[in-house]
Design an enzyme around this catalytic site. Structure first.
Site, PDB file in Angstrom:
ATOM      1  N   GLU A   1       0.859  -1.194   0.000  1.00 24.87           N
ATOM      2  CA  GLU A   1       0.000   0.000   0.000  1.00 24.87           C
ATOM      3  C   GLU A   1       0.892   1.239   0.000  1.00 24.87           C
ATOM      4  O   GLU A   1       1.817   1.326   0.797  1.00 24.87           O
ATOM      5  CB  GLU A   1      -0.910  -0.022   1.239  1.00 24.87           C
ATOM      6  CG  GLU A   1      -1.723   1.233   1.465  1.00 24.87           C
ATOM      7  CD  GLU A   1      -2.596   1.618   0.280  1.00 24.87           C
ATOM      8  OE1 GLU A   1      -3.386   0.792  -0.189  1.00 24.87           O
ATOM      9  OE2 GLU A   1      -2.467   2.770  -0.183  1.00 24.87           O
TER      10      GLU A   1
ATOM     11  N   ASP B   1      -7.153   1.753  -8.113  1.00 26.38           N
ATOM     12  CA  ASP B   1      -7.564   3.125  -8.433  1.00 26.38           C
ATOM     13  C   ASP B   1      -7.914   3.220  -9.921  1.00 26.38           C
ATOM     14  O   ASP B   1      -7.081   2.908 -10.772  1.00 26.38           O
ATOM     15  CB  ASP B   1      -6.428   4.100  -8.118  1.00 26.38           C
ATOM     16  CG  ASP B   1      -6.217   4.245  -6.613  1.00 26.38           C
ATOM     17  OD1 ASP B   1      -7.176   4.045  -5.854  1.00 26.38           O
ATOM     18  OD2 ASP B   1      -5.086   4.570  -6.213  1.00 26.38           O
TER      19      ASP B   1
ATOM     20  N   LYS C   1     -10.385  10.081 -15.058  1.00 23.35           N
ATOM     21  CA  LYS C   1     -10.213  11.115 -16.089  1.00 23.35           C
ATOM     22  C   LYS C   1      -9.398  10.562 -17.251  1.00 23.35           C
ATOM     23  O   LYS C   1      -8.402   9.860 -17.043  1.00 23.35           O
ATOM     24  CB  LYS C   1      -9.482  12.322 -15.489  1.00 23.35           C
ATOM     25  CG  LYS C   1     -10.317  13.149 -14.570  1.00 23.35           C
ATOM     26  CD  LYS C   1      -9.559  14.398 -14.158  1.00 23.35           C
ATOM     27  CE  LYS C   1     -10.369  15.161 -13.125  1.00 23.35           C
ATOM     28  NZ  LYS C   1      -9.569  16.121 -12.393  1.00 23.35           N
TER      29      LYS C   1
ATOM     30  N   ASP D   1     -15.141  -2.090  -9.852  1.00 24.69           N
ATOM     31  CA  ASP D   1     -16.532  -1.693 -10.081  1.00 24.69           C
ATOM     32  C   ASP D   1     -16.616  -0.752 -11.274  1.00 24.69           C
ATOM     33  O   ASP D   1     -17.705  -0.325 -11.645  1.00 24.69           O
ATOM     34  CB  ASP D   1     -17.064  -0.946  -8.853  1.00 24.69           C
ATOM     35  CG  ASP D   1     -16.273   0.320  -8.608  1.00 24.69           C
ATOM     36  OD1 ASP D   1     -15.045   0.197  -8.419  1.00 24.69           O
ATOM     37  OD2 ASP D   1     -16.843   1.425  -8.625  1.00 24.69           O
TER      38      ASP D   1
ATOM     39  N   THR E   1     -14.784  -5.635   0.589  1.00 22.00           N
ATOM     40  CA  THR E   1     -13.860  -4.639   1.125  1.00 22.00           C
ATOM     41  C   THR E   1     -14.591  -3.304   1.250  1.00 22.00           C
ATOM     42  O   THR E   1     -15.730  -3.146   0.808  1.00 22.00           O
ATOM     43  CB  THR E   1     -12.653  -4.437   0.185  1.00 22.00           C
ATOM     44  OG1 THR E   1     -13.135  -3.831  -1.014  1.00 22.00           O
ATOM     45  CG2 THR E   1     -11.962  -5.740  -0.127  1.00 22.00           C
ATOM     46  N   LYS E   2     -13.893  -2.341   1.824  1.00 22.01           N
ATOM     47  CA  LYS E   2     -14.472  -1.000   1.967  1.00 22.01           C
ATOM     48  C   LYS E   2     -14.937  -0.460   0.610  1.00 22.01           C
ATOM     49  O   LYS E   2     -16.030   0.082   0.480  1.00 22.01           O
ATOM     50  CB  LYS E   2     -13.411  -0.071   2.558  1.00 22.01           C
ATOM     51  CG  LYS E   2     -13.861   1.353   2.667  1.00 22.01           C
ATOM     52  CD  LYS E   2     -12.792   2.208   3.303  1.00 22.01           C
ATOM     53  CE  LYS E   2     -13.180   3.671   3.183  1.00 22.01           C
ATOM     54  NZ  LYS E   2     -12.157   4.559   3.697  1.00 22.01           N
TER      55      LYS E   2
HETATM   56  C1  LIG Z   1      -9.525   2.180  -4.420  1.00 23.03           C
HETATM   57  S1  LIG Z   1      -8.439   1.698  -3.162  1.00 23.03           S
HETATM   58  C2  LIG Z   1      -8.944   0.033  -2.808  1.00 23.03           C
HETATM   59  C3  LIG Z   1      -8.499  -0.432  -1.447  1.00 23.03           C
HETATM   60  C4  LIG Z   1      -8.860  -1.875  -1.072  1.00 23.03           C
HETATM   61  N1  LIG Z   1      -8.251  -2.813  -1.982  1.00 23.03           N
HETATM   62  C5  LIG Z   1     -10.366  -2.066  -1.037  1.00 23.03           C
HETATM   63  O1  LIG Z   1     -10.898  -2.807  -1.889  1.00 23.03           O
HETATM   64  O2  LIG Z   1     -11.030  -1.505  -0.151  1.00 23.03           O
HETATM   65  C6  LIG Z   1      -6.907   1.443  -4.055  1.00 23.03           C
HETATM   66  C7  LIG Z   1      -5.712   1.370  -3.122  1.00 23.03           C
HETATM   67  O3  LIG Z   1      -4.532   1.067  -3.876  1.00 23.03           O
HETATM   68  C8  LIG Z   1      -3.448   1.851  -3.380  1.00 23.03           C
HETATM   69  N2  LIG Z   1      -2.434   1.938  -4.453  1.00 23.03           N
HETATM   70  C9  LIG Z   1      -2.522   2.655  -5.595  1.00 23.03           C
HETATM   71  N3  LIG Z   1      -1.427   2.498  -6.362  1.00 23.03           N
HETATM   72  C10 LIG Z   1      -0.618   1.647  -5.673  1.00 23.03           C
HETATM   73  C11 LIG Z   1       0.659   1.098  -5.933  1.00 23.03           C
HETATM   74  N4  LIG Z   1       1.327   1.400  -7.049  1.00 23.03           N
HETATM   75  N5  LIG Z   1       1.200   0.258  -5.025  1.00 23.03           N
HETATM   76  C12 LIG Z   1       0.538  -0.031  -3.869  1.00 23.03           C
HETATM   77  N6  LIG Z   1      -0.679   0.472  -3.564  1.00 23.03           N
HETATM   78  C13 LIG Z   1      -1.259   1.285  -4.449  1.00 23.03           C
HETATM   79  C14 LIG Z   1      -4.116   3.175  -3.029  1.00 23.03           C
HETATM   80  O4  LIG Z   1      -3.359   3.947  -2.143  1.00 23.03           O
HETATM   81  C15 LIG Z   1      -5.435   2.694  -2.426  1.00 23.03           C
HETATM   82  O5  LIG Z   1      -5.343   2.465  -1.033  1.00 23.03           O
END
Ligand SMILES: C[S@@+](CC[C@H](N)C(=O)[O-])C[C@H]1O[C@@H](n2cnc3c(N)ncnc32)[C@H](O)[C@@H]1O
Length: 285
Positions: A144, A193, A197, A229, A265-266
């Protein structure tokens, strides 16, 4: 990340975070005993939680990960505080002085030969804690970048006393390069993520080359799980994953829209509509 952060707020926070190496404190690290083959006996104390977060490589362009691996070099030192977490500053310290690293030595981390599973982008660690507690005879590494949620994940692992789970605050793009090929039992990418955009789509993680890289890190028969999603990201993943020659869908289709036994998950709770998400499950062949 507060509970009200939207994905775009999260992305903004992630991409604009900065590392301030001048604040790094090494004095509280106790070096591992050279004779010790694993870390369970090490006495590493918790770091200062106020240390600054990290640069994001795709944003800053300062660190080149492509050439990071050398089988003649020492492994990246993953000295887990409390045998749970390692913050980005401890990795940046090493990158500041060393440009090549050998593969991560997972046996020295977990002190056993159990299979290792990887979760990318663990957020608050709910999923990691769930699979970690449900599979005590397997090991789990969670990655993370965002410090606040990373610390929440670490706190869950600590509270639940999950000895088979470790969390690393660093960019997956670097850590994955330092995992041996044909090694991992499974890889989970839950709700990456989406960078909605148009101009930001190039920042999406699951590009063809990255999916290929993930596939090569799985052992034969290992599984890559992806959930999203986001319609447009799902379409891009679908397009990219069908080109991955080392992967075969476990479903009769490229993805499925609903599965009943997936841990919520959240982000699942927050963004999945009644239409469900897109679930990809691919076996390494
Ligand atoms: C939309 S959240 C989803 C979090 C969790 N997987 C959930 O389903 O609730 C995406 C997560 O990926 C992390 N993230 C994004 N790019 C990343 C990377 N290159 N390496 C590790 N984590 C990353 C972000 O900080 C974020 O906490």
């Amino acid at each position: 990340m507060s509970k009200t952060n939207s994905p775009s707020e999260l992305n903004k926070a992630t991409a604009t975070s900065k590392k301030d190496s001048s604040t790094e404190q090494n004095s509280n690290i106790v070096e591992l005993n050279e004779n010790s083959s694993c870390q369970l006996n090490s006495n590493i104390v918790a770091s200062n939680e106020n240390q600054s977060p990290i640069f994001i490589s795709y944003r800053q362009g300062g660190v080149r990960y492509e050439d990071i691996l050398s089988k003649d070099a020492d492994p990246l030192k993953l000295e887990f505080e409390e045998n749970i977490l390692i913050s980005a500053d401890k990795i940046w310290d090493q990158l500041a002085t060393t440009s090549k690293f050998n593969y991560i030595n997972f046996k020295s981390i977990y002190c056993d030969d159990n299979p290792v599973n990887l979760e990318i982008g663990i957020g608050n660690g709910e999923f990691l804690a769930h699979i970690g507690s449900s599979n005590p005879h397997e090991n789990f590494l969670g990655l993370e970048v965002f410090k606040e949620v990373f610390l929440k994940a670490a706190s869950k692992i600590r509270k639940q006393e999950l000895k088979n789970c470790r969390v690393v605050q660093f960019d997956t793009a670097l850590i994955v390069r330092l995992i041996e090929d044909n090694y991992l039992n499974s890889i989970y990418v839950n709700f990456p993520d989406p960078w909605p955009k148009k101009a930001h789509k190039k920042r999406r993680l699951l590009k063809t080359h990255f999916i290929d890289q993930l596939a090569s890190k799985l052992k034969i028969g290992g599984t890559l799980y992806i959930a999203t999603d986001h319609d447009d990201y799902a379409a891009e993943i679908a397009e990219n994953i069908v080109d991955a020659k080392q992967l075969k869908s476990e479903y009769d289709s490229v993805y499925v829209r609903n599965i009943t036994d997936y841990f919520h998950t959240k982000y699942y709770r927050k963004f999945v509509s009644t239409d469900g998400a897109y679930f990809f499950k691919y076996k390494r062949i």
